[in-house]
Motif scaffolding. Structure first.
Motif, PDB file in Angstrom:
ATOM      1  N   ARG A 129       1.227  -1.462  -0.114  1.00  0.00           N
ATOM      2  CA  ARG A 129      -0.006   0.253   0.031  1.00  0.00           C
ATOM      3  C   ARG A 129       0.866   1.116   0.438  1.00  0.00           C
ATOM      4  N   ALA A 130       1.530   0.996   1.103  1.00  0.00           N
ATOM      5  CA  ALA A 130       2.203   2.341   0.777  1.00  0.00           C
ATOM      6  C   ALA A 130       3.901   2.303  -0.491  1.00  0.00           C
ATOM      7  N   TRP A 131       4.134   1.722  -0.512  1.00  0.00           N
ATOM      8  CA  TRP A 131       4.819   1.793  -2.154  1.00  0.00           C
ATOM      9  C   TRP A 131       4.368   1.849  -3.080  1.00  0.00           C
ATOM     10  N   ARG A 132       2.997   1.280  -3.578  1.00  0.00           N
ATOM     11  CA  ARG A 132       1.913   2.116  -4.613  1.00  0.00           C
ATOM     12  C   ARG A 132       1.514   3.800  -4.194  1.00  0.00           C
ATOM     13  N   THR A 133       1.281   4.130  -3.256  1.00  0.00           N
ATOM     14  CA  THR A 133       1.114   5.405  -2.929  1.00  0.00           C
ATOM     15  C   THR A 133       2.925   6.489  -2.825  1.00  0.00           C
ATOM     16  N   LEU A 134       3.291   5.538  -2.954  1.00  0.00           N
ATOM     17  CA  LEU A 134       4.978   6.674  -3.249  1.00  0.00           C
ATOM     18  C   LEU A 134       4.810   6.459  -4.605  1.00  0.00           C
ATOM     19  N   ALA A 135       4.607   5.754  -5.109  1.00  0.00           N
ATOM     20  CA  ALA A 135       4.429   5.871  -7.066  1.00  0.00           C
ATOM     21  C   ALA A 135       3.541   6.254  -7.461  1.00  0.00           C
ATOM     22  N   ALA A 136       2.489   6.957  -6.765  1.00  0.00           N
ATOM     23  CA  ALA A 136       1.818   7.826  -7.149  1.00  0.00           C
ATOM     24  C   ALA A 136       2.159   9.138  -7.201  1.00  0.00           C
ATOM     25  N   ALA A 138       5.204  10.012  -7.028  1.00  0.00           N
ATOM     26  CA  ALA A 138       6.297  10.227  -7.804  1.00  0.00           C
ATOM     27  C   ALA A 138       6.338  10.432  -9.431  1.00  0.00           C
ATOM     28  N   ALA A 139       5.634   9.379 -10.030  1.00  0.00           N
ATOM     29  CA  ALA A 139       4.803   9.468 -11.157  1.00  0.00           C
ATOM     30  C   ALA A 139       3.959  11.208 -10.843  1.00  0.00           C
ATOM     31  N   TYR A 140       3.067  11.745 -10.014  1.00  0.00           N
ATOM     32  CA  TYR A 140       2.913  12.850 -10.424  1.00  0.00           C
ATOM     33  C   TYR A 140       3.951  14.098  -9.979  1.00  0.00           C
ATOM     34  N   HIS A 141       4.764  13.820  -9.208  1.00  0.00           N
ATOM     35  CA  HIS A 141       6.179  15.411  -9.677  1.00  0.00           C
ATOM     36  C   HIS A 141       6.721  14.790 -11.117  1.00  0.00           C
ATOM     37  N   ARG A 142       7.141  13.636 -11.112  1.00  0.00           N
ATOM     38  CA  ARG A 142       7.526  13.311 -12.829  1.00  0.00           C
ATOM     39  C   ARG A 142       6.610  13.683 -13.855  1.00  0.00           C
ATOM     40  N   SER A 143       5.375  14.199 -14.287  1.00  0.00           N
ATOM     41  CA  SER A 143       4.700  14.876 -15.161  1.00  0.00           C
ATOM     42  C   SER A 143       4.727  16.316 -14.982  1.00  0.00           C
TER      43      SER A 143
END
Length: 147
Positions: A129-136, A138-143
Motif C-alpha cells: 500500500r505504501a509503495w503504491r502511494t509513493l509511486a503515485a 513520484a509519478a505526479y512529480h515526474r509529470s
C-alpha cells in the motif's frame, strides 16, 4: 558533531548537514541556533504554514540564517477525502497528499520525508500500500517536471 564531521577524509563528501527536530518553539529555536535544517514531525498543513513564519521570525530575532525546512509527514492514502483541522499532512486522497507536498514546496521545503509507518508493526509485513502511494506521488512529480 560538527567537529567530528569536519574531517571528510573518511567518507569523502562535504560536511554532513545537521537536522534538528521538534515541533515546539524550543525545537524551532534549537534548529535556528544549531541546525542546518528544521525537521518538524507529523504536522497539519495549517500548522506548518504558521510555524514556518515562526521559524523565520526566530532566525531574524537571533540574527541567524533561516535553517532549511525538511519536514517528516505521515503517508497514508485514503479512498475518501479526509477533512478537519486535525488532518495530518500526507493523510488523505492522493490529491490531498500532492496538495500538501505542493504547499510545503511553496513554504520552501527542500526535502519532505514521507513516513508510511503508523505504529502498527504488522504494516511492515505489508508494504505494498505504501509503495503504491509513493509511486503515485513520484509519478505526479515526474509529470510536473516534464512540463
Amino acid at each position: 558533531m560538527r567537529d567530528a564531521w569536519r574531517n571528510t577524509g573518511d567518507y569523502d563528501t562535504a560536511a554532513i548537514p545537521i537536522w534538528v527536530g521538534g515541533n515546539s518553539d524550543a525545537g524551532i529555536r534549537r534548529a535556528v541556533l544549531l541546525g542546518d535544517a528544521w525537521h518538524p514531525l507529523r504536522v497539519t498543513p495549517g500548522w506548518l504554514a504558521e510555524a514556518a513564519g515562526r521559524l523565520k521570525a526566530t532566525a531574524d530575532e537571533l540574527g541567524r540564517p533561516v535553517p532549511a525546512l525538511m519536514p517528516r509527514i505521515a503517508l497514508r492514502e485514503t479512498r475518501e477525502e479526509v477533512t478537519g483541522p486535525v488532518r495530518l499532512a500526507g493523510v488523505g486522497t492522493i490529491d490531498q497528499i500532492i496538495a500538501d507536498l505542493d504547499q510545503f514546496r511553496l513554504l520552501g521545503a527542500q526535502t519532505v520525508v514521507l513516513d508510511p509507518f503508523h505504529g502498527d508493526l504488522t504494516e511492515i509485513r505489508r508494504p505494498e500500500r505504501a509503495w503504491r502511494t509513493l509511486a503515485a506521488v513520484a509519478a505526479y512529480h515526474r509529470s510536473q517536471e516534464d512540463r
